[in-house]
Design a protein around this motif. Sequence first.
Motif, PDB file in Angstrom:
ATOM      1  N   UNK A 352       0.864  -1.177   0.000  1.00  0.00           N
ATOM      2  CA  UNK A 352       0.000   0.000   0.000  1.00  0.00           C
ATOM      3  C   UNK A 352       0.904   1.232   0.000  1.00  0.00           C
ATOM      4  N   UNK A 353       0.635   2.170  -0.880  1.00  0.00           N
ATOM      5  CA  UNK A 353       1.509   3.326  -1.053  1.00  0.00           C
ATOM      6  C   UNK A 353       1.073   4.499  -0.185  1.00  0.00           C
ATOM      7  N   UNK A 373      -5.452  -0.919   4.387  1.00  0.00           N
ATOM      8  CA  UNK A 373      -5.369  -1.359   2.996  1.00  0.00           C
ATOM      9  C   UNK A 373      -6.160  -0.386   2.158  1.00  0.00           C
ATOM     10  N   UNK A 374      -5.562   0.110   1.100  1.00  0.00           N
ATOM     11  CA  UNK A 374      -6.248   1.059   0.227  1.00  0.00           C
ATOM     12  C   UNK A 374      -6.605   0.413  -1.099  1.00  0.00           C
ATOM     13  N   UNK A 414       0.993 -10.438   4.177  1.00  0.00           N
ATOM     14  CA  UNK A 414       1.386  -9.281   4.981  1.00  0.00           C
ATOM     15  C   UNK A 414       1.322  -8.041   4.103  1.00  0.00           C
ATOM     16  N   UNK A 415       0.608  -7.022   4.546  1.00  0.00           N
ATOM     17  CA  UNK A 415       0.467  -5.788   3.776  1.00  0.00           C
ATOM     18  C   UNK A 415       1.462  -4.771   4.315  1.00  0.00           C
ATOM     19  N   UNK A 416       2.292  -4.248   3.429  1.00  0.00           N
ATOM     20  CA  UNK A 416       3.381  -3.357   3.826  1.00  0.00           C
ATOM     21  C   UNK A 416       3.153  -1.969   3.235  1.00  0.00           C
ATOM     22  N   UNK A 417       3.298  -0.964   4.092  1.00  0.00           N
ATOM     23  CA  UNK A 417       3.161   0.435   3.688  1.00  0.00           C
ATOM     24  C   UNK A 417       4.518   0.952   3.229  1.00  0.00           C
TER      25      UNK A 417
END
Length: 508
Positions: A352-353, A373-374, A414-417
């Motif tokens: 996710x940016x 999460x976008x 795993x969601x990483x920013x």
Amino acid sequence: MIYLIHKNNVALKILDDKLNEIAFTIQPSITVTLFDLAKKFPEELILWCHEVYVAFINKSEISTIFHHERILASYSVSGKYYISEDIGYISQSVFVNVNREVTYPTWLMSDNIGGVSAQFLNSVSKEIKKHDNFDYFINSMAKLAMPQGLYCYSEPKLLKEKPAVLVEDQQASKCELFKFVKQHYKWVWVWILAVCYGIYARKIVLFQVFKTIFYKRLHLDIKEINLQSTKKVVAKMEIDVIIPTIGRKKYLYDVLKYLSNQTLLPKNVIIVEQNPLPESVSELDFLNTEIWPFNIKHTFTHKTGVCNARNLALSQIESEWVFLNDDDNMFDENLMETVFNKAKQYGIVAITTAYLQQGETLLFNQLHQTGIFGSGNSFVKTDYLNKVCFNMALEFGYGEDFDFGMQLRNQGVDIVYCPDIKITHLKAPFGGFRTKVKQLWDDEVIQPKPSPTIMYTFLKHYTLKQILNYKLVLFLRLIKKESIFNYSNFFKEFQNKWNASLYWAKKL
């Protein structure tokens, strides 16, 4: 690879990667021994394991689990953690309700089995407080370091199989829990925790609150570590882009131009255009009148709703990766290439940016595991999308992004920013033919609060204590606006609205 074998908060012996005992001076404290090992073996991975579980260590998976130097992983065999589920009284974090069946991001650590690189331990050795209670220490280290880029997981693959004999896991006393809260959260949460105990558990904890005045909040600054993951997450460098759109012809055209200028072009751009008017046709003439450097898949539908539109688009993906885009975004020509480089460096499959409006300032500058999460600014490897979709129960409501992110996490993603990957959200005006959707509860005398769609996601993904925490915080936020003479009526109204929200959430 070095193994520290322990029992009852005491280090027993040190083993090499073949599980043979090696000579080493063991300190009374497991924590001190851990750092001594890191200093002695600075290039090794240091693992800890309770003596009961040594025979179950899954050596074949260790290198896959710890695929770079900034990973801290552990596993609780019983499912109980030193920091008990009461932490939900002050935390609405997605990292608290751990799915133990998959690799799940969490700062909740267990002394049953786990590990971290000596390189990371040495980088924080002079700054971190080395608590004698090993359980307290590893939870503290994870809680402090996770927001700064230490990747923390519950990892079932650390064990070959679930042991038949379970160790009796130590849990923090209430005094230790309050100490943990004081040292790792803002001070106000100590009082919120006390109020929750009083209201929901019928327990008075003034003594525990008083003891926290002797503790200060802990801080930890992580030094930069150059890392390169050994995990292969990119093979073909191919990506599809999905874009739901409704009444934003000009903005969508600009988005396609941004995509056309990419140094790494997408393979397919999947557009789902919506218009509820029965006789309407597509207004996107430029899809055919201009030549585009990628294949465009265009779906036109009279059925509105972003959940439905995104699901239609997801069903048409062909490439290895997908960019969940919006029809009013702006980004530079290096976006795709930068995403792939970052994914390969960290071995991550969901990104996710940064997603700011024009003129906004970036507040979070550290790449880290995120609870958000976008659906308009995220990239996901396609392999993990087979069992997830945007929940139609949340159509025209709130929470569909959160729910989609939780579905991914419960698949082991795993969601990483990544703050240095930036997309600008132009926040274009709504299309001219959007209509207000009437919800099931709109005509009810008692209007639900919070929104039933939000309550739905809470019931699905939060623990009961997290929901009770949300209820208290919402109550305190709203009552500040009320006259003291209206408190009695306000309390009754609040409870009725909360019950209405529960009712409709269960209907959804």
